[in-house]
Scaffold this motif. Structure first.
Motif, PDB file in Angstrom:
ATOM      1  N   GLU A  73       0.830  -1.204   0.000  1.00 13.40           N
ATOM      2  CA  GLU A  73       0.000   0.000   0.000  1.00 13.40           C
ATOM      3  C   GLU A  73       0.870   1.261   0.000  1.00 13.40           C
ATOM      4  OE1 GLU A  73      -3.428   2.176   2.790  1.00 13.40           O
ATOM      5  OE2 GLU A  73      -2.818   0.097   3.188  1.00 13.40           O
ATOM      6  N   ALA A  74       1.926   1.263   0.808  1.00 11.04           N
ATOM      7  CA  ALA A  74       2.806   2.436   0.882  1.00 11.04           C
ATOM      8  C   ALA A  74       3.518   2.673  -0.447  1.00 11.04           C
ATOM      9  CB  ALA A  74       3.820   2.253   2.003  1.00 11.04           C
ATOM     10  N   LEU A  75       3.996   1.602  -1.083  1.00 10.80           N
ATOM     11  CA  LEU A  75       4.697   1.767  -2.356  1.00 10.80           C
ATOM     12  C   LEU A  75       3.735   2.224  -3.453  1.00 10.80           C
ATOM     13  CD1 LEU A  75       7.292   1.568  -3.939  1.00 10.80           C
ATOM     14  CD2 LEU A  75       6.801  -0.854  -4.365  1.00 10.80           C
ATOM     15  N   GLU A  76       2.539   1.684  -3.454  1.00 13.09           N
ATOM     16  CA  GLU A  76       1.542   2.104  -4.439  1.00 13.09           C
ATOM     17  C   GLU A  76       1.226   3.587  -4.277  1.00 13.09           C
ATOM     18  OE1 GLU A  76      -3.077   1.013  -5.712  1.00 13.09           O
ATOM     19  OE2 GLU A  76      -1.927  -0.365  -4.442  1.00 13.09           O
ATOM     20  N   SER A  77       1.081   4.036  -3.037  1.00 14.73           N
ATOM     21  CA  SER A  77       0.802   5.457  -2.785  1.00 14.73           C
ATOM     22  C   SER A  77       1.968   6.332  -3.247  1.00 14.73           C
ATOM     23  CB  SER A  77       0.537   5.678  -1.296  1.00 14.73           C
ATOM     24  OG  SER A  77      -0.613   4.962  -0.863  1.00 14.73           O
ATOM     25  N   ALA A  78       3.193   5.862  -2.998  1.00 10.37           N
ATOM     26  CA  ALA A  78       4.377   6.625  -3.400  1.00 10.37           C
ATOM     27  C   ALA A  78       4.431   6.809  -4.908  1.00 10.37           C
ATOM     28  CB  ALA A  78       5.638   5.921  -2.909  1.00 10.37           C
ATOM     29  N   LEU A  79       4.149   5.738  -5.666  1.00 10.39           N
ATOM     30  CA  LEU A  79       4.229   5.813  -7.117  1.00 10.39           C
ATOM     31  C   LEU A  79       3.037   6.556  -7.722  1.00 10.39           C
ATOM     32  CD1 LEU A  79       5.654   2.267  -7.898  1.00 10.39           C
ATOM     33  CD2 LEU A  79       6.836   4.464  -8.012  1.00 10.39           C
ATOM     34  N   GLU A  80       1.929   6.598  -6.991  1.00 13.81           N
ATOM     35  CA  GLU A  80       0.804   7.420  -7.447  1.00 13.81           C
ATOM     36  C   GLU A  80       1.154   8.908  -7.337  1.00 13.81           C
ATOM     37  OE1 GLU A  80      -2.667   6.416  -5.271  1.00 13.81           O
ATOM     38  OE2 GLU A  80      -3.013   4.516  -6.327  1.00 13.81           O
ATOM     39  N   LEU A  81       1.850   9.244  -6.242  1.00  5.91           N
ATOM     40  CA  LEU A  81       2.261  10.635  -6.053  1.00  5.91           C
ATOM     41  C   LEU A  81       3.355  11.034  -7.033  1.00  5.91           C
ATOM     42  CD1 LEU A  81       2.436  10.996  -2.159  1.00  5.91           C
ATOM     43  CD2 LEU A  81       0.952  12.299  -3.690  1.00  5.91           C
ATOM     44  N   GLN A  82       4.337  10.140  -7.204  1.00  4.75           N
ATOM     45  CA  GLN A  82       5.497  10.436  -8.054  1.00  4.75           C
ATOM     46  C   GLN A  82       5.813   9.210  -8.926  1.00  4.75           C
ATOM     47  OE1 GLN A  82       7.619  12.144  -4.239  1.00  4.75           O
ATOM     48  NE2 GLN A  82       8.809  12.778  -6.031  1.00  4.75           N
ATOM     49  N   PRO A  83       5.122   9.081 -10.071  1.00  3.45           N
ATOM     50  CA  PRO A  83       5.314   7.902 -10.929  1.00  3.45           C
ATOM     51  C   PRO A  83       6.750   7.706 -11.400  1.00  3.45           C
ATOM     52  CG  PRO A  83       3.367   9.137 -11.574  1.00  3.45           C
ATOM     53  CD  PRO A  83       4.113   9.989 -10.597  1.00  3.45           C
ATOM     54  N   ASP A  84       7.523   8.784 -11.493  1.00  2.14           N
ATOM     55  CA  ASP A  84       8.902   8.686 -11.986  1.00  2.14           C
ATOM     56  C   ASP A  84       9.931   8.533 -10.864  1.00  2.14           C
ATOM     57  OD1 ASP A  84       8.040   8.947 -14.600  1.00  2.14           O
ATOM     58  OD2 ASP A  84       8.149  11.139 -14.550  1.00  2.14           O
ATOM     59  N   LEU A  85       9.470   8.361  -9.653  1.00  3.99           N
ATOM     60  CA  LEU A  85      10.378   8.262  -8.504  1.00  3.99           C
ATOM     61  C   LEU A  85      11.292   7.044  -8.654  1.00  3.99           C
ATOM     62  CD1 LEU A  85      11.042   9.461  -5.684  1.00  3.99           C
ATOM     63  CD2 LEU A  85       9.410   7.820  -4.732  1.00  3.99           C
ATOM     64  N   GLN A  86      12.587   7.297  -8.737  1.00  3.01           N
ATOM     65  CA  GLN A  86      13.528   6.209  -9.014  1.00  3.01           C
ATOM     66  C   GLN A  86      13.553   5.156  -7.907  1.00  3.01           C
ATOM     67  OE1 GLN A  86      17.486   7.417 -10.136  1.00  3.01           O
ATOM     68  NE2 GLN A  86      16.889   7.516 -12.277  1.00  3.01           N
ATOM     69  N   TYR A  87      13.606   5.601  -6.653  1.00  2.00           N
ATOM     70  CA  TYR A  87      13.714   4.606  -5.586  1.00  2.00           C
ATOM     71  C   TYR A  87      12.461   3.728  -5.531  1.00  2.00           C
ATOM     72  CZ  TYR A  87      14.257   2.284  -1.151  1.00  2.00           C
ATOM     73  OH  TYR A  87      14.345   1.309  -0.189  1.00  2.00           O
ATOM     74  N   GLY A  88      11.283   4.337  -5.721  1.00  2.00           N
ATOM     75  CA  GLY A  88      10.049   3.554  -5.710  1.00  2.00           C
ATOM     76  C   GLY A  88      10.025   2.528  -6.827  1.00  2.00           C
ATOM     77  N   ARG A  89      10.466   2.910  -8.011  1.00  2.00           N
ATOM     78  CA  ARG A  89      10.507   1.986  -9.147  1.00  2.00           C
ATOM     79  C   ARG A  89      11.562   0.901  -8.936  1.00  2.00           C
ATOM     80  NH1 ARG A  89      11.847   6.282 -13.304  1.00  2.00           N
ATOM     81  NH2 ARG A  89      12.077   4.535 -14.771  1.00  2.00           N
TER      82      ARG A  89
END
Length: 318
Positions: free
Chosen positions: A84-100
């Motif tokens: 859930e936390a990772l999904e929220s992070a990538l929704e906020l910042q789809p290009d976020l390198q660490y999340g990807r």
């Protein structure tokens, strides 16, 4: 931040705490304190607390905090919260390198190699000098059997190793890289190179017991049975209080096998004479009228006998 990047995690933690005391619970300061606490060996509960507070303090710019929170939830075995936390992070910042990057790691773990490979290749194209991404891409290559490509990725990753690692002499992340390079060299049968990398892994993190086991395996592959037995025994001494540990069980099993192997002796008889050498038993298992003998320097089973049966020439080796 400067203290953290230079490997002075204790100092970075103190500076973050002082800044929070002076300026208040700023989202960025809370995030930095969480990173410093984790790097300095602090409790996971404190890390999670600060990351959650950081995300709450800046909800529209919480991608990094939520990605780090996802990582720690995963470490703590909280799978649903991590996803859930990772999904929220990538929704906020789809290009976020660490999340990807984190998503690609989880894709590898979940067996989605193709998805992970595509994600990692894109990340490498964007950040060709990011060591973490290169390590994961290298390991993905290793797992699909592309060992030469894996070594290229690992070697490129090693170039980014900061100077403070050599000065401090401890780093679990860089120890993990050396372990993976060692395992990859073992797959390439580059035993001496593997030995060097595994030794580096242990020097950076003495608790890398998988590296100790792998080092013993390399000694065995090089024919040094004494060193292999010693290495496996050393690891068992370190894990004597936890015999259920998988690394302990591996070391114990292979030490016993190698010790049994070390007791084996090869015995050969060229049969180059007209008589069998002492020690051969040609009577016990021979049938009536049929027995082994030497003819022309070769072992032959000679004689006549009606009916089915077998005859043997045997020698007991002790």
């Amino acid at each position: 931040a400067a203290g953290y990047l230079s490997g002075k995690f204790g100092e970075a933690l103190m500076e973050a705490e002082e800044a929070i005391a002076e300026y208040g619970a700023d989202a960025e300061l809370l995030y930095l304190r969480a990173l410093a606490t984790a790097a300095d060996g602090g409790s996971a509960a404190e890390v999670v607390r600060d990351l959650r507070a950081s995300a709450a303090a800046a909800p529209l710019d919480a991608g990094l905090a939520l990605s780090a929170l996802a990582f720690w939830y995963d470490v703590l075995g909280m799978g649903a919260e991590a996803s859930e936390a990772l999904e929220s992070a990538l929704e906020l910042q789809p290009d976020l390198q660490y999340g990807r990057y984190l998503k690609a790691r989880w894709d590898i773990r979940d067996g989605q190699s193709d998805v992970a490979s595509e994600g990692l290749r894109k990340l490498v194209a964007e950040g060709p000098r990011c060591s973490g991404i290169l390590i994961e891409l290298g390991w993905l290559f290793h797992e699909i059997g592309a060992y030469e490509l894996a070594e290229v990725a690992f070697r490129r990753s090693a170039v980014s190793r900061p100077e403070w690692v050599s000065k401090v002499g401890q780093s679990s992340q860089w120890a993990d890289l050396e372990l993976r390079r060692g395992l990859n060299q073992m797959s390439l049968e580059g035993w001496e190179q593997a030995k060097d990398h595994l030794g580096d892994a242990l020097s950076l993190d003495a608790s890398q017991f998988s590296a100790q086991n792998s080092l013993a395996t390399v000694s065995y592959a090089l024919g040094d049975l004494t060193q292999a037995i010693s290495d496996f025994g050393f690891l068992q001494d370190n894990l004597r209080q936890t015999p259920e540990d998988v690394q302990y069980e591996y070391a114990k099993t292979w030490q016993e096998r190698i010790q049994a192997h070390a007791r084996l002796r090869r015995w050969e008889d060229p049969f180059d004479g007209n008589r069998l050498r002492p020690g051969w038993d040609v009577q016990s298992d021979s049938r009536n009228g049929v027995s082994p003998s030497l003819r022309g320097g070769k072992l032959a089973i000679l004689g006549t006998h009606d009916g089915s049966g077998e005859t043997r020439a045997t020698r007991r080796v002790t």
